[in-house]
Design a protein around this motif. Structure first.
Motif, PDB file in Angstrom:
ATOM      1  N   VAL A 419       0.859  -1.173   0.000  1.00  0.00           N
ATOM      2  CA  VAL A 419       0.000   0.000   0.000  1.00  0.00           C
ATOM      3  C   VAL A 419       0.900   1.231   0.000  1.00  0.00           C
ATOM      4  N   LEU A 420       0.547   2.246  -0.768  1.00  0.00           N
ATOM      5  CA  LEU A 420       1.436   3.385  -0.938  1.00  0.00           C
ATOM      6  C   LEU A 420       0.658   4.690  -1.006  1.00  0.00           C
ATOM      7  N   ALA A 421       1.370   5.791  -0.758  1.00  0.00           N
ATOM      8  CA  ALA A 421       0.830   7.142  -0.873  1.00  0.00           C
ATOM      9  C   ALA A 421       1.912   8.030  -1.477  1.00  0.00           C
ATOM     10  N   LYS A 422       1.496   9.013  -2.290  1.00  0.00           N
ATOM     11  CA  LYS A 422       2.442   9.903  -2.957  1.00  0.00           C
ATOM     12  C   LYS A 422       1.960  11.347  -2.861  1.00  0.00           C
ATOM     13  N   ASP A 423       2.927  12.253  -2.924  1.00  0.00           N
ATOM     14  CA  ASP A 423       2.643  13.685  -2.892  1.00  0.00           C
ATOM     15  C   ASP A 423       3.410  14.340  -4.046  1.00  0.00           C
ATOM     16  N   TYR A 424       2.722  15.188  -4.826  1.00  0.00           N
ATOM     17  CA  TYR A 424       3.315  15.777  -6.016  1.00  0.00           C
ATOM     18  C   TYR A 424       3.265  17.305  -5.926  1.00  0.00           C
ATOM     19  N   VAL A 425       4.407  17.944  -6.163  1.00  0.00           N
ATOM     20  CA  VAL A 425       4.499  19.404  -6.192  1.00  0.00           C
ATOM     21  C   VAL A 425       5.202  19.813  -7.480  1.00  0.00           C
ATOM     22  N   MET A 426       4.673  20.831  -8.163  1.00  0.00           N
ATOM     23  CA  MET A 426       5.295  21.327  -9.383  1.00  0.00           C
ATOM     24  C   MET A 426       5.266  22.840  -9.391  1.00  0.00           C
ATOM     25  N   ARG A 427       6.337  23.453  -9.877  1.00  0.00           N
ATOM     26  CA  ARG A 427       6.415  24.892 -10.062  1.00  0.00           C
ATOM     27  C   ARG A 427       7.088  25.176 -11.392  1.00  0.00           C
ATOM     28  N   MET A 428       6.405  25.962 -12.262  1.00  0.00           N
ATOM     29  CA  MET A 428       6.953  26.340 -13.552  1.00  0.00           C
ATOM     30  C   MET A 428       7.062  27.857 -13.625  1.00  0.00           C
ATOM     31  N   GLU A 429       8.210  28.322 -14.072  1.00  0.00           N
ATOM     32  CA  GLU A 429       8.427  29.742 -14.295  1.00  0.00           C
ATOM     33  C   GLU A 429       9.004  29.931 -15.684  1.00  0.00           C
ATOM     34  N   GLY A 430       8.383  30.817 -16.464  1.00  0.00           N
ATOM     35  CA  GLY A 430       8.831  31.017 -17.829  1.00  0.00           C
ATOM     36  C   GLY A 430       8.777  32.467 -18.237  1.00  0.00           C
ATOM     37  N   GLU A 431       9.505  32.779 -19.301  1.00  0.00           N
ATOM     38  CA  GLU A 431       9.502  34.106 -19.895  1.00  0.00           C
ATOM     39  C   GLU A 431       9.079  33.988 -21.347  1.00  0.00           C
ATOM     40  N   VAL A 432       8.079  34.765 -21.736  1.00  0.00           N
ATOM     41  CA  VAL A 432       7.564  34.752 -23.092  1.00  0.00           C
ATOM     42  C   VAL A 432       7.889  36.096 -23.744  1.00  0.00           C
ATOM     43  N   ALA A 433       8.464  36.047 -24.927  1.00  0.00           N
ATOM     44  CA  ALA A 433       8.867  37.270 -25.604  1.00  0.00           C
ATOM     45  C   ALA A 433       7.649  38.069 -26.055  1.00  0.00           C
TER      46      ALA A 433
END
Length: 704
Positions: A419-433
């Protein structure tokens, strides 16, 4: 006296792969023993994890590459955009190549040192492939939606030297070298590997050409701008089995490739000068050691740098004969805009897992995996002088996946549960011309997941597995930022989630009056939200979120060895339904449609005949045959357009035949001659791109 072995396989032992891994002889099949399993592959195959283990040793003697080998496994489909060096797309249970995570010795593939995708890894480097369906163990520390594929290369640490050379049609040359050294007294180990691939890929294709009056007709012409060259090396040094380190290894790598681009995605427009390539280098450090009684630590750290180049700056257009036609102004063949681009991406990865054996039958594990991708680029031909470089913005992606699992064994080992449990975190930072400057874009997400995998052994020859996971898959750097070539960026991609369920029995009957018999059946069901899928124009691919999708299906395989091992039969079949069930959003108009450009029914089979003691007491001859069927499927949404004009990838059957001569001894040498696609059938995969027809190959392998 001569002995004869006749084998019908899928090119490899698929269901009985763990059996083959136990073989004492490098060629002859071996058997899985239900009790007293001694290899990691056997234990893994018989564990609660939803995994199929594929041995590659037979395939290493043949000319099939890793993509072809994986395509013979149940539930796996591999699509190619052409010949050797072309990009591939791998599907597992209907999930695409990003929803299925890829690993090399437990390290995510993008950090492992190969510049191309997993299907192009030299098969002679791979000892086995582990195909995980649905639930992905926490030790991998990733956000896979539907499963994972782990290529195992590093388990063999004895002294050895092996190599292979393959030559064949369409200017194909492939070389691999691999050597390992181990000092048993000190525990010191060292190794090195090298590969080189080259192909002209000048195979004939059927295309539409125009005459002097502009009238269109069909012609069969050789591809003239599809050359591929790739090479790389790996060096490893460290110690094993020391009191202070069960394993401490540092592995450095560097590899590169250059590839010509012949045509657009639907093979209607030829290109004569478009090229792209990639270089990757870096290092991985692995450490394993018991920390205290019943506590164990495994840790990995990796850094790599990828450099991606793309050039489309031709002043001419080309026809399918390779002739210059008309001048182009502005320059550029793909979109009338010239490009000379380079992208630089730094990748950092870490993984640490701590295990606590509370009791021999009860183990708790925790895992933490941070990873980051940091990219910038340069366009050396700016469409508007003085404007911001559209590729010059910084684009960073950070992910953190943590997990915990509890493994238990009951009733004398008959029942195993994880039996298992998971935690997911994501952060994206970008520059658009923008017009005069860059605009900042950022997104973040946090989700959790859980799952359970269970195996119960009813008898020594029958057990069943079932598993469930609520999984999250965070968009990859290539999906969000593109790949600098044909994949365009989409900074608005969101994570996708899915309920995954698998259930099925496995029968392993050994030493019966009719021989050994193995049957594996798996039923699967997926209910996914925000499914990320590649959608295309005739020139580029962009990943987008489909609001909701439902997938269910059946994959199975069977294997039979007659007494005396003179007959071996093996085959696989997969059926799956993957439907868009969006009730709102941009894809609601396609509610009920199959997800486009994905095969949904396919199967594989093969045959192998073996004669022993031909010239010497230690040689043998093996004629073999493999075949594969893929049912037809639509290239785009099936409800879009009139039936008569819908673009369909036709049903196709391919046949390969060959013969190997094996001379065993202190050095084992194998010589193989093979004809692939012997019927010269037209084979299409992604978006209608034509793959090579009949091809001839000669391969020699040696192992000391």
């Amino acid at each position: 006296m001569k002995r004869i072995l006749f084998a019908l396989t899928c090119g490899l032992p698929i269901l009985g792969s763990a059996r083959a891994l136990a073989a004492g002889d490098g060629d002859a099949p071996a058997e899985v023993k239900v009790k007293g399993a001694t290899t990691a592959a056997q234990k893994l195959q018989q564990s609660a994890e939803a995994v199929t283990v594929v041995d590659t040793r037979r395939a290493q003697q043949q000319s099939a590459d890793l993509g072809e080998v994986l395509a013979r496994a149940q539930g796996v489909a591999v699509q190619r955009l052409g010949g050797l060096g072309a990009n591939t797309r791998l599907y597992l249970n209907g999930c695409n190549e990003e929803e299925v995570r890829f690993f090399l010795d437990g390290v995510p593939f993008e950090y492992a040192g190969f510049p191309l995708d997993v299907a192009n890894v030299p098969i002679n480097f791979v000892q086995r492939a582990e195909i995980y369906r649905g639930v992905v163990p926490i030790r991998f520390g990733v956000d896979a939606l539907c499963g994972a594929l782990n290529l195992v290369t590093a388990e063999r640490r004895d002294n050895h030297l092996r190599g292979s050379y393959q030559v064949g049609s369409f200017g194909t040359n492939r070389i691999t070298l691999d050597g390992r050294y181990r000092n048993m007294d000190s525990g010191f180990v060292a190794g090195a590997s090298f590969f080189l691939d080259h192909a002209k890929n000048n195979y004939p294709v059927e295309v539409e050409v125009a005459d002097a009056l502009g009238r269109s007709s069909t012609a069969t012409l050789k591809r003239f701008h599809d050359r591929y060259m790739g090479y790389g090396g790996f060096a490893e040094v460290g110690v094993v089995d020391r009191p202070w380190a069960r394993l401490l290894l540092l592995k450095a790598f560097a590899s590169t490739y250059d590839k010509d681009l012949q045509n657009n995605n639907v093979m209607t427009v030829p290109y004569g000068e478009v090229t792209y390539g990639e270089t990757i280098y870096g290092a991985t450090l692995r450490y394993e050691q018991p920390l205290a009684r019943n506590f164990d630590l495994k840790a990995t750290a990796s850094f790599s740098r990828r450099i991606i180049d793309f050039i489309d700056d031709s002043a001419w257009g080309y026809d399918w004969f390779g002739r210059r036609t008309t001048p182009r102004f502005p320059r550029g063949e793909i979109e009338n805009i010239p490009h000379d681009q380079t992208f630089w991406q730094n990748n950092a990865y870490g993984n640490a897992m701590l295990s606590w054996a509370i009791h021999p039958s009860h183990i708790v594990r925790v895992n933490i995996t941070p990873q980051g991708n940091f990219r910038t680029g340069e366009e050396r031909i700016l469409p508007t002088p003085g404007a911001p470089d559209p590729q010059g913005g910084k684009r960073n992606l950070f992910k953190l996946v943590t997990g915990a699992e509890y493994e238990s064994h009951w009733f004398g080992g008959r029942l195993e549960n994880v039996v298992l449990a998971k935690d997911y975190v994501m952060r994206m930072e970008g520059e658009v011309a923008g017009t005069t400057s860059f605009n900042s874009v950022s997104t973040s997400s946090h989700t959790i997941g859980a799952g359970d995998a269970l195996r119960y052994r009813f008898t020594p020859w029958l057990y069943a597995k079932t598993s469930y996971e609520y999984a999250t898959r965070l968009p990859s750097a290539f999906e969000i930022f593109g790949n600098g070539v044909l994949i365009r960026p989409n900074l608005e991609l969101e994570p996708e989630t899915s309920h995954n369920f698998n259930v099925g029995p496995r029968v392993e009957i050994k030493r019966s009056p009719v021989g050994s018999f193995v049957v594996d059946v798996n039923l699967f069901y997926r209910e996914g939200d925000n499914l990320i899928t590649p959608l295309l124009t005739d020139k580029f691919i962009t990943y987008q979120n489909v609001y909701r999708a439902r997938t269910y299906g059946l994959e199975n395989g069977a294997q039979w060895d007659l007494p005396g091992r003179w007959l071996h039969l093996d085959g696989s079949f997969t059926f799956q339904e993957q439907r868009n069930v969006s009730k709102e959003g941009p894809f609601r108009a396609f509610d009920g449609d199959r997800i486009p450009s994905r095969p949904w029914m396919y199967g594989a089979w093969a045959a192998e005949l073996r004669f022993y003691n031909i010239v010497t007491p230690s040689d043998s001859i093996k004629p073999f045959y493999t075949g594969r069927y893929v049912h037809d499927f639509y290239r785009s949404w099936e409800s879009q357009g009139l039936t008569a004009y819908k673009q369909v990838i036709p049903a196709q059957v391919t046949h390969n035949v060959g013969i190997s001569y094996i001379l065993a001894g202190p050095a084992t040498v194998t010589t193989t001659f093979e004809v692939q696609n012997i019927a010269d059938a037209q084979v299409f995969d992604v978006f209608g791109l034509q793959r090579p027809g009949r091809a001839f190959y000669l391969k020699m392998t040696g192992d000391i």
